[in-house]
Design a protein around this motif. Sequence first.
Motif, PDB file in Angstrom:
ATOM      1  N   GLY A  31      39.754  37.511  41.979  1.00 55.86           N
ATOM      2  CA  GLY A  31      40.227  36.398  42.798  1.00 55.86           C
ATOM      3  C   GLY A  31      39.427  36.237  44.071  1.00 55.86           C
ATOM      4  O   GLY A  31      39.118  35.124  44.495  1.00 55.86           O
ATOM      5  N   ILE A  32      39.054  37.353  44.682  1.00 56.85           N
ATOM      6  CA  ILE A  32      38.228  37.284  45.885  1.00 56.85           C
ATOM      7  C   ILE A  32      36.842  36.759  45.539  1.00 56.85           C
ATOM      8  O   ILE A  32      36.288  35.918  46.245  1.00 56.85           O
ATOM      9  CB  ILE A  32      38.149  38.666  46.560  1.00 56.85           C
ATOM     10  CG1 ILE A  32      39.505  39.031  47.152  1.00 56.85           C
ATOM     11  CG2 ILE A  32      37.073  38.690  47.639  1.00 56.85           C
ATOM     12  CD1 ILE A  32      39.595  40.443  47.654  1.00 56.85           C
ATOM     13  N   ALA A  36      39.516  32.454  45.267  1.00 56.98           N
ATOM     14  CA  ALA A  36      40.907  32.027  45.167  1.00 56.98           C
ATOM     15  C   ALA A  36      41.706  32.409  46.398  1.00 56.98           C
ATOM     16  O   ALA A  36      42.636  31.709  46.788  1.00 56.98           O
ATOM     17  CB  ALA A  36      41.560  32.640  43.925  1.00 56.98           C
ATOM     18  N   TYR A  37      41.352  33.511  47.032  1.00 61.26           N
ATOM     19  CA  TYR A  37      42.114  34.002  48.173  1.00 61.26           C
ATOM     20  C   TYR A  37      41.311  33.799  49.446  1.00 61.26           C
ATOM     21  O   TYR A  37      40.840  34.736  50.069  1.00 61.26           O
ATOM     22  CB  TYR A  37      42.448  35.485  47.988  1.00 61.26           C
ATOM     23  CG  TYR A  37      43.124  35.788  46.681  1.00 61.26           C
ATOM     24  CD1 TYR A  37      44.318  35.192  46.344  1.00 61.26           C
ATOM     25  CD2 TYR A  37      42.555  36.678  45.774  1.00 61.26           C
ATOM     26  CE1 TYR A  37      44.941  35.458  45.148  1.00 61.26           C
ATOM     27  CE2 TYR A  37      43.172  36.962  44.576  1.00 61.26           C
ATOM     28  CZ  TYR A  37      44.366  36.353  44.279  1.00 61.26           C
ATOM     29  OH  TYR A  37      44.982  36.625  43.092  1.00 61.26           O
ATOM     30  N   GLN A  38      41.162  32.561  49.856  1.00 61.06           N
ATOM     31  CA  GLN A  38      40.379  32.260  51.047  1.00 61.06           C
ATOM     32  C   GLN A  38      41.212  32.345  52.308  1.00 61.06           C
ATOM     33  O   GLN A  38      40.699  32.655  53.366  1.00 61.06           O
ATOM     34  CB  GLN A  38      39.754  30.879  50.928  1.00 61.06           C
ATOM     35  CG  GLN A  38      38.715  30.816  49.845  1.00 61.06           C
ATOM     36  CD  GLN A  38      38.137  29.433  49.688  1.00 61.06           C
ATOM     37  OE1 GLN A  38      38.565  28.495  50.352  1.00 61.06           O
ATOM     38  NE2 GLN A  38      37.166  29.287  48.806  1.00 61.06           N
ATOM     39  N   VAL A  54      48.288  31.176  40.071  1.00 65.63           N
ATOM     40  CA  VAL A  54      48.160  31.466  38.642  1.00 65.63           C
ATOM     41  C   VAL A  54      47.449  32.799  38.426  1.00 65.63           C
ATOM     42  O   VAL A  54      47.876  33.618  37.601  1.00 65.63           O
ATOM     43  CB  VAL A  54      47.411  30.310  37.924  1.00 65.63           C
ATOM     44  CG1 VAL A  54      47.067  30.675  36.501  1.00 65.63           C
ATOM     45  CG2 VAL A  54      48.240  29.042  37.963  1.00 65.63           C
ATOM     46  N   LEU A  55      46.394  33.039  39.170  1.00 62.92           N
ATOM     47  CA  LEU A  55      45.662  34.306  39.051  1.00 62.92           C
ATOM     48  C   LEU A  55      46.526  35.492  39.476  1.00 62.92           C
ATOM     49  O   LEU A  55      46.497  36.549  38.833  1.00 62.92           O
ATOM     50  CB  LEU A  55      44.385  34.249  39.877  1.00 62.92           C
ATOM     51  CG  LEU A  55      43.413  35.407  39.695  1.00 62.92           C
ATOM     52  CD1 LEU A  55      42.878  35.440  38.279  1.00 62.92           C
ATOM     53  CD2 LEU A  55      42.272  35.280  40.678  1.00 62.92           C
ATOM     54  N   PHE A  61      51.215  40.206  35.538  1.00 61.09           N
ATOM     55  CA  PHE A  61      51.714  40.336  34.168  1.00 61.09           C
ATOM     56  C   PHE A  61      50.813  41.237  33.335  1.00 61.09           C
ATOM     57  O   PHE A  61      51.280  42.183  32.696  1.00 61.09           O
ATOM     58  CB  PHE A  61      51.826  38.957  33.515  1.00 61.09           C
ATOM     59  CG  PHE A  61      52.199  39.018  32.065  1.00 61.09           C
ATOM     60  CD1 PHE A  61      53.498  39.310  31.687  1.00 61.09           C
ATOM     61  CD2 PHE A  61      51.251  38.800  31.076  1.00 61.09           C
ATOM     62  CE1 PHE A  61      53.847  39.384  30.345  1.00 61.09           C
ATOM     63  CE2 PHE A  61      51.587  38.865  29.745  1.00 61.09           C
ATOM     64  CZ  PHE A  61      52.895  39.156  29.367  1.00 61.09           C
ATOM     65  N   PHE A  62      49.514  40.961  33.350  1.00 59.35           N
ATOM     66  CA  PHE A  62      48.612  41.736  32.500  1.00 59.35           C
ATOM     67  C   PHE A  62      48.443  43.179  32.978  1.00 59.35           C
ATOM     68  O   PHE A  62      48.245  44.078  32.164  1.00 59.35           O
ATOM     69  CB  PHE A  62      47.254  41.039  32.377  1.00 59.35           C
ATOM     70  CG  PHE A  62      47.305  39.832  31.492  1.00 59.35           C
ATOM     71  CD1 PHE A  62      47.699  39.931  30.175  1.00 59.35           C
ATOM     72  CD2 PHE A  62      46.985  38.585  31.992  1.00 59.35           C
ATOM     73  CE1 PHE A  62      47.760  38.819  29.362  1.00 59.35           C
ATOM     74  CE2 PHE A  62      47.037  37.465  31.186  1.00 59.35           C
ATOM     75  CZ  PHE A  62      47.431  37.580  29.864  1.00 59.35           C
TER      76      PHE A  62
END
Length: 123
Positions: A31-32, A36-38, A54-55, A61-62
């Motif tokens: 994500g980084i 995604a995580y700005q 979503v990520l 979950f996974f």
Amino acid sequence: MGRGPWLVNWSAVWVGALAMLTVGLIFGLMGIALGAYQEARIASWHKFQMWALVLSVCGAFFSSVVGGWTAGKILGDRLAERAMLHAAIAWVLTVPMLLVLASLGRPAISESGITAWPALRSG
């Protein structure tokens, strides 16, 4: 086959918990890397990116699936109930570990970005 106590294989539980942490770390690093995580702090939900959510949900979950599967496989029992017991114990063990790791990482983050640990600062 008689009904006896369900013994806990702590090696399977610990390896399952560490597998959960590892997969969660991989999803966080993905994500980084993907941007995604700005935002360190979410001041407005209009700036929040939906694929970060979503990520995060898919990663949680996974990582639980991989950790539970690992604990069940290391257990090597033929009963699904015992494997599920070990997976649940591994998940319960992972939650406080995540809280401790998150609390240790928070002092290193300031408004301007990552700084040195407060104990290592000179002055």
